[in-house]
Design an enzyme around this catalytic site. Structure first.
Site, PDB file in Angstrom:
ATOM      1  N   ARG A 123     -39.874 -43.269  30.413  1.00  0.00           N
ATOM      2  CA  ARG A 123     -38.632 -43.053  29.638  1.00  0.00           C
ATOM      3  C   ARG A 123     -38.759 -41.972  28.565  1.00  0.00           C
ATOM      4  NH1 ARG A 123     -38.331 -48.702  30.071  1.00  0.00           N
ATOM      5  NH2 ARG A 123     -36.950 -49.264  31.784  1.00  0.00           N
ATOM      6  N   LYS A 145     -33.293 -27.612  28.132  1.00  0.00           N
ATOM      7  CA  LYS A 145     -32.750 -27.885  29.475  1.00  0.00           C
ATOM      8  C   LYS A 145     -33.920 -27.993  30.439  1.00  0.00           C
ATOM      9  CE  LYS A 145     -28.164 -25.802  29.512  1.00  0.00           C
ATOM     10  NZ  LYS A 145     -27.331 -24.731  30.117  1.00  0.00           N
ATOM     11  N   GLU A 187     -32.221 -11.764  31.136  1.00  0.00           N
ATOM     12  CA  GLU A 187     -31.797 -12.758  30.129  1.00  0.00           C
ATOM     13  C   GLU A 187     -31.761 -12.112  28.740  1.00  0.00           C
ATOM     14  OE1 GLU A 187     -30.656 -15.554  31.235  1.00  0.00           O
ATOM     15  OE2 GLU A 187     -31.872 -16.319  32.894  1.00  0.00           O
ATOM     16  N   LYS A 229     -30.686 -17.624  20.862  1.00  0.00           N
ATOM     17  CA  LYS A 229     -30.637 -18.885  21.621  1.00  0.00           C
ATOM     18  C   LYS A 229     -30.748 -20.078  20.683  1.00  0.00           C
ATOM     19  CE  LYS A 229     -31.754 -21.486  25.599  1.00  0.00           C
ATOM     20  NZ  LYS A 229     -32.223 -21.546  26.965  1.00  0.00           N
ATOM     21  N   GLU A 239     -24.463 -28.684  25.352  1.00  0.00           N
ATOM     22  CA  GLU A 239     -23.478 -27.852  26.055  1.00  0.00           C
ATOM     23  C   GLU A 239     -22.124 -28.548  26.211  1.00  0.00           C
ATOM     24  OE1 GLU A 239     -25.126 -25.117  28.981  1.00  0.00           O
ATOM     25  OE2 GLU A 239     -23.341 -25.422  30.183  1.00  0.00           O
ATOM     26  N   ARG A 243     -22.456 -23.464  23.992  1.00  0.00           N
ATOM     27  CA  ARG A 243     -23.723 -23.162  24.682  1.00  0.00           C
ATOM     28  C   ARG A 243     -23.486 -22.569  26.079  1.00  0.00           C
ATOM     29  NH1 ARG A 243     -29.458 -26.486  25.087  1.00  0.00           N
ATOM     30  NH2 ARG A 243     -30.377 -25.068  26.595  1.00  0.00           N
ATOM     31  N   ASN A 247     -24.664 -18.986  29.870  1.00  0.00           N
ATOM     32  CA  ASN A 247     -24.648 -18.931  31.339  1.00  0.00           C
ATOM     33  C   ASN A 247     -23.962 -17.684  31.859  1.00  0.00           C
ATOM     34  OD1 ASN A 247     -26.032 -21.256  32.197  1.00  0.00           O
ATOM     35  ND2 ASN A 247     -24.343 -22.482  31.410  1.00  0.00           N
ATOM     36  N   HIS A 250     -24.475 -16.429  35.378  1.00  0.00           N
ATOM     37  CA  HIS A 250     -25.187 -17.468  36.120  1.00  0.00           C
ATOM     38  C   HIS A 250     -24.351 -18.111  37.219  1.00  0.00           C
ATOM     39  CE1 HIS A 250     -28.056 -16.900  32.926  1.00  0.00           C
ATOM     40  NE2 HIS A 250     -28.842 -17.868  33.344  1.00  0.00           N
ATOM     41  N   HIS A 254     -26.209 -18.096  40.410  1.00  0.00           N
ATOM     42  CA  HIS A 254     -26.676 -19.311  41.087  1.00  0.00           C
ATOM     43  C   HIS A 254     -26.213 -19.312  42.546  1.00  0.00           C
ATOM     44  CE1 HIS A 254     -27.296 -21.819  37.143  1.00  0.00           C
ATOM     45  NE2 HIS A 254     -28.268 -20.957  37.375  1.00  0.00           N
ATOM     46  N   HIS A 267     -34.517 -15.508  39.864  1.00  0.00           N
ATOM     47  CA  HIS A 267     -33.401 -15.975  39.036  1.00  0.00           C
ATOM     48  C   HIS A 267     -32.829 -14.831  38.191  1.00  0.00           C
ATOM     49  CE1 HIS A 267     -31.038 -18.615  36.459  1.00  0.00           C
ATOM     50  NE2 HIS A 267     -31.613 -18.062  35.404  1.00  0.00           N
TER      51      HIS A 267
HETATM   52  P1  NAD Z   1     -41.454 -18.524  37.692  1.00  0.00           P
HETATM   53  O1  NAD Z   1     -41.723 -19.687  36.868  1.00  0.00           O
HETATM   54  O2  NAD Z   1     -41.330 -18.714  39.152  1.00  0.00           O
HETATM   55  O3  NAD Z   1     -42.561 -17.422  37.403  1.00  0.00           O
HETATM   56  C1  NAD Z   1     -42.543 -16.230  38.116  1.00  0.00           C
HETATM   57  C2  NAD Z   1     -43.862 -15.951  38.820  1.00  0.00           C
HETATM   58  O4  NAD Z   1     -44.750 -15.345  37.888  1.00  0.00           O
HETATM   59  C3  NAD Z   1     -44.570 -17.173  39.348  1.00  0.00           C
HETATM   60  O5  NAD Z   1     -45.157 -16.859  40.557  1.00  0.00           O
HETATM   61  C4  NAD Z   1     -45.615 -17.427  38.273  1.00  0.00           C
HETATM   62  O6  NAD Z   1     -46.726 -18.126  38.747  1.00  0.00           O
HETATM   63  C5  NAD Z   1     -45.991 -16.032  37.876  1.00  0.00           C
HETATM   64  N1  NAD Z   1     -46.508 -15.873  36.525  1.00  0.00           N
HETATM   65  C6  NAD Z   1     -46.221 -16.618  35.445  1.00  0.00           C
HETATM   66  N2  NAD Z   1     -46.782 -16.078  34.358  1.00  0.00           N
HETATM   67  C7  NAD Z   1     -47.473 -14.989  34.776  1.00  0.00           C
HETATM   68  C8  NAD Z   1     -48.241 -14.017  34.109  1.00  0.00           C
HETATM   69  N3  NAD Z   1     -48.375 -14.024  32.787  1.00  0.00           N
HETATM   70  N4  NAD Z   1     -48.809 -13.044  34.844  1.00  0.00           N
HETATM   71  C9  NAD Z   1     -48.619 -12.987  36.183  1.00  0.00           C
HETATM   72  N5  NAD Z   1     -47.886 -13.869  36.865  1.00  0.00           N
HETATM   73  C10 NAD Z   1     -47.308 -14.859  36.161  1.00  0.00           C
HETATM   74  O7  NAD Z   1     -40.096 -17.787  37.235  1.00  0.00           O
HETATM   75  P2  NAD Z   1     -39.451 -17.496  35.806  1.00  0.00           P
HETATM   76  O8  NAD Z   1     -38.680 -16.253  35.989  1.00  0.00           O
HETATM   77  O9  NAD Z   1     -40.432 -17.592  34.711  1.00  0.00           O
HETATM   78  O10 NAD Z   1     -38.439 -18.717  35.610  1.00  0.00           O
HETATM   79  C11 NAD Z   1     -37.339 -18.875  36.454  1.00  0.00           C
HETATM   80  C12 NAD Z   1     -36.855 -20.304  36.351  1.00  0.00           C
HETATM   81  O11 NAD Z   1     -36.432 -20.576  35.016  1.00  0.00           O
HETATM   82  C13 NAD Z   1     -35.693 -20.606  37.261  1.00  0.00           C
HETATM   83  O12 NAD Z   1     -35.940 -21.794  37.952  1.00  0.00           O
HETATM   84  C14 NAD Z   1     -34.535 -20.795  36.297  1.00  0.00           C
HETATM   85  O13 NAD Z   1     -33.577 -21.695  36.793  1.00  0.00           O
HETATM   86  C15 NAD Z   1     -35.228 -21.321  35.082  1.00  0.00           C
HETATM   87  N6  NAD Z   1     -34.499 -21.131  33.836  1.00  0.00           N
HETATM   88  C16 NAD Z   1     -34.343 -22.206  33.033  1.00  0.00           C
HETATM   89  C17 NAD Z   1     -33.689 -22.074  31.828  1.00  0.00           C
HETATM   90  C18 NAD Z   1     -33.585 -23.255  30.908  1.00  0.00           C
HETATM   91  O14 NAD Z   1     -32.857 -23.165  29.915  1.00  0.00           O
HETATM   92  N7  NAD Z   1     -34.293 -24.325  31.153  1.00  0.00           N
HETATM   93  C19 NAD Z   1     -33.189 -20.832  31.436  1.00  0.00           C
HETATM   94  C20 NAD Z   1     -33.359 -19.743  32.284  1.00  0.00           C
HETATM   95  C21 NAD Z   1     -34.023 -19.896  33.491  1.00  0.00           C
HETATM   96  N1  GLY Z   2     -30.108 -20.798  30.021  1.00  0.00           N
HETATM   97  C1  GLY Z   2     -28.910 -21.346  29.451  1.00  0.00           C
HETATM   98  C2  GLY Z   2     -29.141 -22.399  28.443  1.00  0.00           C
HETATM   99  O1  GLY Z   2     -30.261 -22.736  28.108  1.00  0.00           O
HETATM  100  O2  GLY Z   2     -28.214 -22.956  27.959  1.00  0.00           O
END
Ligand code: NAD
Ligand code: GLY
Length: 370
Positions: A123, A145, A187, A229, A239, A243, A247, A250, A254, A267
């Site tokens: 939990r 998130k 972003e 942010k 949100e 907030r 997006n 997005h 998406h 992404h």
């Molecule tokens: P990712 O986590 O897939 O990382 C990209 C790639 O880079 C992976 O293969 C990873 O292993 C590699 N990598 C990581 N750090 C590295 C480094 N320093 N050097 C070399 N390689 C490295 O992708 P991302 O772009 O970091 O994240 C995308 C995700 O984030 C999506 O799923 C998206 O939906 C999510 N997201 C979430 C929020 C939120 O608010 N929670 C906001 C924006 C995006």
């Molecule tokens: N990436 C959008 C949010 O965190 O609200």
């Protein structure tokens, strides 16, 4: 020497610091006070583990906490409940109790999943974000998130669960492939577009330095992005309103990610094309001037991002995917649109024919993006 810069996400008793700068993965002194107890689990991915980042953090806290490490497969295609199950299995097999702390070391994929497991394991347990991609340092590690994808929709299963600390070691960006850096810049551009005209202008000047990985430029981009942010999240943590402007791009993005198969388009790439589509629709509504649209397309392109969806996508595919967007209400698609550069609004107040016109423009054979 580049110094560490810090700011706070102000959420009352759940407030937490964001630190950004070089060498932070060795700073056990910043991490240990944030642990809930004497145990922790680092969750990382194969690539990030191979670069030694998780090991460095593990060493940095080893004198103060018993910390094991779990390595997950890389990539958006693994952002699933099935992968989370591996983390639950490990936590239970190793008898982690509710006083453990989960630490995500890696990009947004592992950060979102680790946060979701932290939100739900017994939990809810404490968690820390140590983001190693630009995208994760400017966006996904901040704001709480968490979640995973469902085959029918991106991030459809999740929870709000704030981290106790965000530790963004900017040295890690030196190993980031150019394509991933560009995805993070999507972003960063987003923040300028939704909230800060001056930051957008600064990005127009600094884009060449950013894409070469200039440390000072990157730290400034990270700090300004996180400040924007943090302000938005402090105003609307879950949100209910404002907030949703974060997006921008997005809803289109998406749809692109899901339709092209998770992981084929990054992404950030999908968000880049999505921001151009949102800007085009904003121009069609006369909410954005022609020269502003041109500047947006130019900056997205200079960042190395796509400015149109993948060839072959149809308006119908977009509309079907967009209908399940989390912002939709009563089946009505809501979009984040531009009211000039630096101001965005979430709205359903656009004629459906203009959305269709936008989709037709971008999906027509040989789609133009300007
Ligand atoms: P990712 O986590 O897939 O990382 C990209 C790639 O880079 C992976 O293969 C990873 O292993 C590699 N990598 C990581 N750090 C590295 C480094 N320093 N050097 C070399 N390689 C490295 O992708 P991302 O772009 O970091 O994240 C995308 C995700 O984030 C999506 O799923 C998206 O939906 C999510 N997201 C979430 C929020 C939120 O608010 N929670 C906001 C924006 C995006
Ligand atoms: N990436 C959008 C949010 O965190 O609200």
């Amino acid at each position: 020497m580049t110094s560490i810069r810090s700011l706070t996400v102000s959420l009352g008793e759940r407030s937490y610091p964001i630190h950004a700068g070089p060498g932070l993965l060795d700073r056990g002194d910043l991490v240990v006070p944030q642990l809930a107890g004497s145990r922790a689990l680092i969750v990382t991915t194969e690539t990030v583990s191979g670069l030694g980042y998780a090991h460095r953090l593990q060493n940095a806290i080893a004198g103060d906490a018993a910390c094991d490490c779990l390595v997950l497969p890389d990539g958006e295609a693994h952002k699933t409940l099935a992968t989370c199950m591996k983390v639950y299995d490990h936590l239970l097999q190793q008898r982690h109790d509710r006083h453990t702390t989960l630490i995500a070391v890696g990009g947004g994929v592992v950060g979102d999943m680790t946060g979701f497991v932290a939100a739900t394991y017994q939990r809810g347990v404490r968690f820390i974000q140590a983001p190693t991609t630009l995208l994760a340092q400017v966006d996904s590690s901040v704001g709480g998130k968490t979640g995973v994808n469902h085959p029918l929709g991106k991030n459809m299963i999740g929870a709000f669960h704030q981290p106790a600390l965000v530790l963004a070691d900017t040295d890690t960006l030196q190993s980031l492939p150019q394509r991933e850096l560009a995805a993070g810049l999507a972003e960063v551009i987003k923040y300028g577009l939704v909230r800060d005209r001056d930051f957008f202008r600064w990005l127009e000047h600094a884009m060449d330095a950013l894409i070469r990985g200039d440390t000072a430029a990157l730290i400034n981009a990270i700090l300004v992005s996180c400040r924007i942010k943090a302000d938005v999240v402090a105003a609307d943590e879950t949100e209910q309103g404002v907030r949703a402007i974060l997006n921008l791009g997005h809803t289109f993005g998406h749809a692109i990610e899901a339709e092209s198969g998770y992981g084929n388009w990054l992404h950030g790439e999908a968000v880049g094309a999505g921001m151009v589509m949102a800007a085009w629709l904003s121009r069609a509504l006369d909410w954005l001037a022609e020269d502003e649209l041109s500047r947006i397309v130019a900056l997205v392109r200079r960042a190395g991002l796509p400015t149109a969806p993948p060839p072959g996508m149809t308006p119908e595919q977009f509309l079907e995917r967009m209908a399940v967007d989390k912002k939709a209400r009563g089946g009505r698609i809501r979009l984040v649109l531009q009211q000039g550069i630096g101001a965005a609004t979430v709205t359903a107040d656009f004629p459906p024919r203009l959305l269709r016109q936008t989709l037709e423009h971008f999906t027509a054979h040989g789609a133009r993006t300007d």
